[in-house]
Design a protein around this motif. Structure first.
Motif, PDB file in Angstrom:
ATOM      1  N   GLY A  14     -41.471 -51.915  38.894  1.00  0.00           N
ATOM      2  CA  GLY A  14     -41.038 -50.710  39.589  1.00  0.00           C
ATOM      3  C   GLY A  14     -42.098 -49.626  39.554  1.00  0.00           C
ATOM      4  N   LEU A  15     -42.796 -49.489  38.424  1.00  0.00           N
ATOM      5  CA  LEU A  15     -43.862 -48.500  38.320  1.00  0.00           C
ATOM      6  C   LEU A  15     -45.012 -48.823  39.261  1.00  0.00           C
ATOM      7  N   GLN A  16     -45.306 -50.089  39.435  1.00  0.00           N
ATOM      8  CA  GLN A  16     -46.385 -50.488  40.337  1.00  0.00           C
ATOM      9  C   GLN A  16     -46.039 -50.108  41.777  1.00  0.00           C
ATOM     10  N   ASN A  17     -44.769 -50.140  42.138  1.00  0.00           N
ATOM     11  CA  ASN A  17     -44.360 -49.823  43.500  1.00  0.00           C
ATOM     12  C   ASN A  17     -44.336 -48.321  43.764  1.00  0.00           C
ATOM     13  N   ASP A  18     -44.531 -47.494  42.719  1.00  0.00           N
ATOM     14  CA  ASP A  18     -44.576 -46.050  42.909  1.00  0.00           C
ATOM     15  C   ASP A  18     -45.766 -45.643  43.764  1.00  0.00           C
ATOM     16  N   TRP A  19     -46.780 -46.455  43.834  1.00  0.00           N
ATOM     17  CA  TRP A  19     -47.995 -46.187  44.593  1.00  0.00           C
ATOM     18  C   TRP A  19     -48.164 -47.265  45.666  1.00  0.00           C
ATOM     19  N   PRO A  20     -47.458 -47.169  46.794  1.00  0.00           N
ATOM     20  CA  PRO A  20     -47.638 -48.174  47.852  1.00  0.00           C
ATOM     21  C   PRO A  20     -49.077 -48.155  48.373  1.00  0.00           C
ATOM     22  N   VAL A  21     -49.594 -49.327  48.674  1.00  0.00           N
ATOM     23  CA  VAL A  21     -50.964 -49.451  49.173  1.00  0.00           C
ATOM     24  C   VAL A  21     -51.004 -49.042  50.644  1.00  0.00           C
ATOM     25  N   TYR A  22     -51.917 -48.126  50.956  1.00  0.00           N
ATOM     26  CA  TYR A  22     -52.107 -47.664  52.333  1.00  0.00           C
ATOM     27  C   TYR A  22     -53.267 -48.400  53.002  1.00  0.00           C
ATOM     28  N   PHE A  23     -54.341 -48.637  52.238  1.00  0.00           N
ATOM     29  CA  PHE A  23     -55.545 -49.279  52.764  1.00  0.00           C
ATOM     30  C   PHE A  23     -56.194 -50.059  51.640  1.00  0.00           C
ATOM     31  N   GLU A  24     -56.685 -51.256  51.969  1.00  0.00           N
ATOM     32  CA  GLU A  24     -57.390 -52.044  50.960  1.00  0.00           C
ATOM     33  C   GLU A  24     -58.399 -52.941  51.648  1.00  0.00           C
ATOM     34  N   ASN A  25     -59.588 -53.013  51.050  1.00  0.00           N
ATOM     35  CA  ASN A  25     -60.589 -53.982  51.474  1.00  0.00           C
ATOM     36  C   ASN A  25     -61.233 -54.546  50.214  1.00  0.00           C
ATOM     37  N   ASN A  26     -62.372 -55.183  50.337  1.00  0.00           N
ATOM     38  CA  ASN A  26     -62.982 -55.802  49.154  1.00  0.00           C
ATOM     39  C   ASN A  26     -63.650 -54.783  48.233  1.00  0.00           C
ATOM     40  N   GLN A  27     -63.751 -53.515  48.661  1.00  0.00           N
ATOM     41  CA  GLN A  27     -64.395 -52.496  47.840  1.00  0.00           C
ATOM     42  C   GLN A  27     -63.422 -51.504  47.213  1.00  0.00           C
ATOM     43  N   ILE A  28     -62.437 -51.065  47.988  1.00  0.00           N
ATOM     44  CA  ILE A  28     -61.531 -50.015  47.492  1.00  0.00           C
ATOM     45  C   ILE A  28     -60.074 -50.329  47.794  1.00  0.00           C
ATOM     46  N   LYS A  29     -59.221 -49.635  47.067  1.00  0.00           N
ATOM     47  CA  LYS A  29     -57.785 -49.669  47.360  1.00  0.00           C
ATOM     48  C   LYS A  29     -57.303 -48.221  47.348  1.00  0.00           C
ATOM     49  N   ILE A  30     -56.622 -47.814  48.426  1.00  0.00           N
ATOM     50  CA  ILE A  30     -56.069 -46.469  48.529  1.00  0.00           C
ATOM     51  C   ILE A  30     -54.550 -46.581  48.552  1.00  0.00           C
ATOM     52  N   SER A  31     -53.920 -45.886  47.611  1.00  0.00           N
ATOM     53  CA  SER A  31     -52.460 -45.858  47.509  1.00  0.00           C
ATOM     54  C   SER A  31     -52.007 -44.406  47.543  1.00  0.00           C
ATOM     55  N   PHE A  32     -50.707 -44.206  47.713  1.00  0.00           N
ATOM     56  CA  PHE A  32     -50.173 -42.841  47.745  1.00  0.00           C
ATOM     57  C   PHE A  32     -48.753 -42.827  47.224  1.00  0.00           C
ATOM     58  N   LYS A  33     -48.283 -41.620  46.868  1.00  0.00           N
ATOM     59  CA  LYS A  33     -46.879 -41.443  46.510  1.00  0.00           C
ATOM     60  C   LYS A  33     -46.486 -39.996  46.745  1.00  0.00           C
ATOM     61  N   ASP A  34     -45.180 -39.773  46.931  1.00  0.00           N
ATOM     62  CA  ASP A  34     -44.631 -38.429  47.128  1.00  0.00           C
ATOM     63  C   ASP A  34     -44.447 -37.744  45.784  1.00  0.00           C
ATOM     64  N   VAL A  35     -44.848 -36.474  45.720  1.00  0.00           N
ATOM     65  CA  VAL A  35     -44.667 -35.687  44.503  1.00  0.00           C
ATOM     66  C   VAL A  35     -44.272 -34.272  44.904  1.00  0.00           C
ATOM     67  N   ILE A  36     -43.322 -33.692  44.190  1.00  0.00           N
ATOM     68  CA  ILE A  36     -42.944 -32.302  44.405  1.00  0.00           C
ATOM     69  C   ILE A  36     -43.685 -31.458  43.377  1.00  0.00           C
ATOM     70  N   CYS A  37     -44.421 -30.465  43.875  1.00  0.00           N
ATOM     71  CA  CYS A  37     -45.169 -29.561  43.016  1.00  0.00           C
ATOM     72  C   CYS A  37     -44.488 -28.197  43.044  1.00  0.00           C
ATOM     73  N   ASP A  38     -44.063 -27.738  41.879  1.00  0.00           N
ATOM     74  CA  ASP A  38     -43.380 -26.457  41.767  1.00  0.00           C
ATOM     75  C   ASP A  38     -44.374 -25.346  41.462  1.00  0.00           C
ATOM     76  N   ASP A  39     -44.308 -24.271  42.214  1.00  0.00           N
ATOM     77  CA  ASP A  39     -45.072 -23.058  41.948  1.00  0.00           C
ATOM     78  C   ASP A  39     -44.076 -22.067  41.346  1.00  0.00           C
ATOM     79  N   ILE A  40     -43.903 -22.167  40.045  1.00  0.00           N
ATOM     80  CA  ILE A  40     -42.881 -21.395  39.341  1.00  0.00           C
ATOM     81  C   ILE A  40     -43.135 -19.895  39.484  1.00  0.00           C
ATOM     82  N   LYS A  41     -44.394 -19.495  39.418  1.00  0.00           N
ATOM     83  CA  LYS A  41     -44.753 -18.074  39.506  1.00  0.00           C
ATOM     84  C   LYS A  41     -44.253 -17.448  40.811  1.00  0.00           C
ATOM     85  N   ASN A  42     -44.366 -18.191  41.917  1.00  0.00           N
ATOM     86  CA  ASN A  42     -43.961 -17.677  43.221  1.00  0.00           C
ATOM     87  C   ASN A  42     -42.592 -18.180  43.672  1.00  0.00           C
TER      88      ASN A  42
END
Length: 127
Positions: A14-42
């Motif tokens: 399940g942890l591995q699936n937190d970063w779905p692969v967007y692009f991959e070739n023989n040199q790199i792998k690019i993954s992404f995930k949704d994150v909520i960032c709180d700006d508590i001050k504002n």
């Protein structure tokens, strides 16, 4: 004992699936995930796509791409990735753009969200 083992395996996969692969070739792998960032001050929250880029080689690479689906110079990202190095976005400041704005959040629910997209992904080996 086998139930505990099964639960641990499920969690690990399940942890591995937190970063779905967007692009991959023989040199790199690019993954992404949704994150909520709180700006508590504002008192606001923003949702971002955090980007993870992994160098799959034993070579130093320069990575280039554009955030979003259009090629605009202000959205260009370029950075060096050492052999087998992984770089990940986070909510804090990072000079390398490893996050893409998704939406402003209200009560933790997204409104007018942007689809994850990178374009003109390029890798250059550095010798």
């Amino acid at each position: 004992m086998s139930l505990l083992f099964s639960v641990l395996i499920s969690i690990l996969f399940g942890l591995q699936n937190d970063w779905p692969v967007y692009f991959e070739n023989n040199q790199i792998k690019i993954s992404f995930k949704d994150v909520i960032c709180d700006d508590i001050k504002n008192g606001v929250s923003f949702e971002y796509y955090m980007i993870e880029v992994k160098n799959k080689t034993n070579e130093t690479l320069v990575i280039n791409y554009y955030l979003g689906d259009k090629k605009h110079e202000e959205n260009k990202v370029a950075f060096v990735l050492n052999p087998l190095e992984i770089k990940k976005g986070n909510c804090g400041y990072n000079p390398i753009k490893l996050k893409l704005f998704k939406a402003e959040t209200l009560n933790k629910k997204s409104r007018n969200s942007v689809k994850f997209s990178l374009n003109n992904i390029e890798t250059i080996e550095v010798y």
